[in-house]
Design an enzyme around this catalytic site. Structure first.
Site, PDB file in Angstrom:
ATOM      1  CG  ASN A  62       1.220   3.168   4.194  1.00 34.62           C
ATOM      2  OD1 ASN A  62       0.221   3.846   4.023  1.00 34.62           O
ATOM      3  ND2 ASN A  62       2.402   3.552   3.773  1.00 34.62           N
ATOM      4  CD  GLU A  64       5.856   4.947   6.307  1.00 37.95           C
ATOM      5  OE1 GLU A  64       6.373   6.030   6.664  1.00 37.95           O
ATOM      6  OE2 GLU A  64       5.870   4.537   5.127  1.00 37.95           O
ATOM      7  CB  CYS A  73       1.974  -3.256   3.799  1.00 35.28           C
ATOM      8  SG  CYS A  73       3.696  -3.290   3.323  1.00 35.28           S
ATOM      9  CD  GLU A  75      -0.861  -3.879   0.188  1.00 37.05           C
ATOM     10  OE1 GLU A  75      -0.401  -3.258   1.171  1.00 37.05           O
ATOM     11  OE2 GLU A  75      -0.389  -3.775  -0.962  1.00 37.05           O
ATOM     12  CB  CYS A 112       5.633  -5.597  -0.417  1.00 35.93           C
ATOM     13  SG  CYS A 112       5.112  -6.189   1.214  1.00 35.93           S
ATOM     14  CB  CYS A 115       1.409  -7.691   1.256  1.00 38.64           C
ATOM     15  SG  CYS A 115       1.605  -6.376   2.487  1.00 38.64           S
TER      16      CYS A 115
HETATM   17  N1  THU Z   1       3.501  -0.198   1.330  1.00 39.49           N
HETATM   18  C1  THU Z   1       2.230  -0.683   1.484  1.00 39.49           C
HETATM   19  O1  THU Z   1       1.504  -0.299   2.398  1.00 39.49           O
HETATM   20  N2  THU Z   1       1.809  -1.600   0.584  1.00 39.49           N
HETATM   21  C2  THU Z   1       2.520  -2.031  -0.486  1.00 39.49           C
HETATM   22  O2  THU Z   1       2.038  -2.874  -1.246  1.00 39.49           O
HETATM   23  C3  THU Z   1       3.850  -1.511  -0.734  1.00 39.49           C
HETATM   24  C4  THU Z   1       4.400  -0.605   0.301  1.00 39.49           C
HETATM   25  C5  THU Z   1       3.967   0.821   2.280  1.00 39.49           C
HETATM   26  C6  THU Z   1       5.040   0.377   3.222  1.00 39.49           C
HETATM   27  C7  THU Z   1       5.675   1.710   3.573  1.00 39.49           C
HETATM   28  O3  THU Z   1       4.901   2.318   4.613  1.00 39.49           O
HETATM   29  C8  THU Z   1       5.508   2.556   2.323  1.00 39.49           C
HETATM   30  O4  THU Z   1       4.484   1.922   1.569  1.00 39.49           O
HETATM   31  C9  THU Z   1       6.765   2.672   1.485  1.00 39.49           C
HETATM   32  O5  THU Z   1       7.321   1.432   1.251  1.00 39.49           O
END
Ligand code: THU
Length: 161
Positions: A62, A64, A73, A75, A112, A115
């Site tokens: 991920n 940010e 994310c 994925e 999520c 994704c």
């Molecule tokens: N996140 C992912 O990378 N994948 C997921 O399946 C759920 C959430 C990340 C997004 C954000 O950077 C952090 O986790 C918190 O939500």
């Protein structure tokens, strides 16, 4: 009126040692790559490792951003990398792991909603299921035979001309 049921079956394993060597190796990679996630705002570090049909593994984490909605994310980072680098080589399995909240993760998380939508589009485009191996740094592991099973009644390209 009649009723329909939407659901799916998945496998639950107690630990890494119960997985096939291929799945275990992929989950170990997903666990390891959480270390390189860029998640200073949530401190929730996610790693995805995609095993392609040619044996190559492509990872994503991920990413940010100070402008929070610009974050992406793990994925989708992995999927975009695969689709850019190897647009015609299907993903066989994607392992997803994470760490965060100050304690080693001990249960699976699943992708999520956004994704799930992107994984469903990928399956449709490539014409094959993406198996998911979901696990924390320790604890139970889930294996889901097809990512799109997580998105029943999905909106897909079938609706678009
Ligand atoms: N996140 C992912 O990378 N994948 C997921 O399946 C759920 C959430 C990340 C997004 C954000 O950077 C952090 O986790 C918190 O939500």
């Amino acid at each position: 009126m009649h009723k329909h049921t939407a659901g799916f079956e998945y496998e639950v394993y107690e630990s890494l040692s119960q997985l096939s060597p291929e799945d275990a190796s992929l989950l170990v990679k997903a666990r390891a790559v959480t270390e390189s996630a860029y998640a200073p705002y949530s401190t929730f570090y996610v790693g995805a490792a995609a095993l392609l049909e040619n044996g190559e593994v492509v990872t994503g984490t991920n990413q940010e951003n100070a402008s929070f909605p610009a974050g992406i994310c793990a994925e989708r980072v992995a999927l975009a990398a695969v689709s850019s680098l190897h647009p015609d080589i299907p993903i066989k399995t994607m392992a997803i792991s994470y760490n965060g909240n100050g304690i080693p993760s001990d249960h699976p998380i699943s992708p999520c909603g956004v994704c799930r939508q992107v994984l469903t589009e990928y399956e449709g485009r490539i014409g094959a299921p993406v198996r998911l191996v979901l696990g924390g740094l320790k604890g139970e592991i889930y294996i889901i035979p097809s990512a799109s099973a997580l998105l029943p009644l999905a909106f897909t390209s079938d609706e678009l001309p």
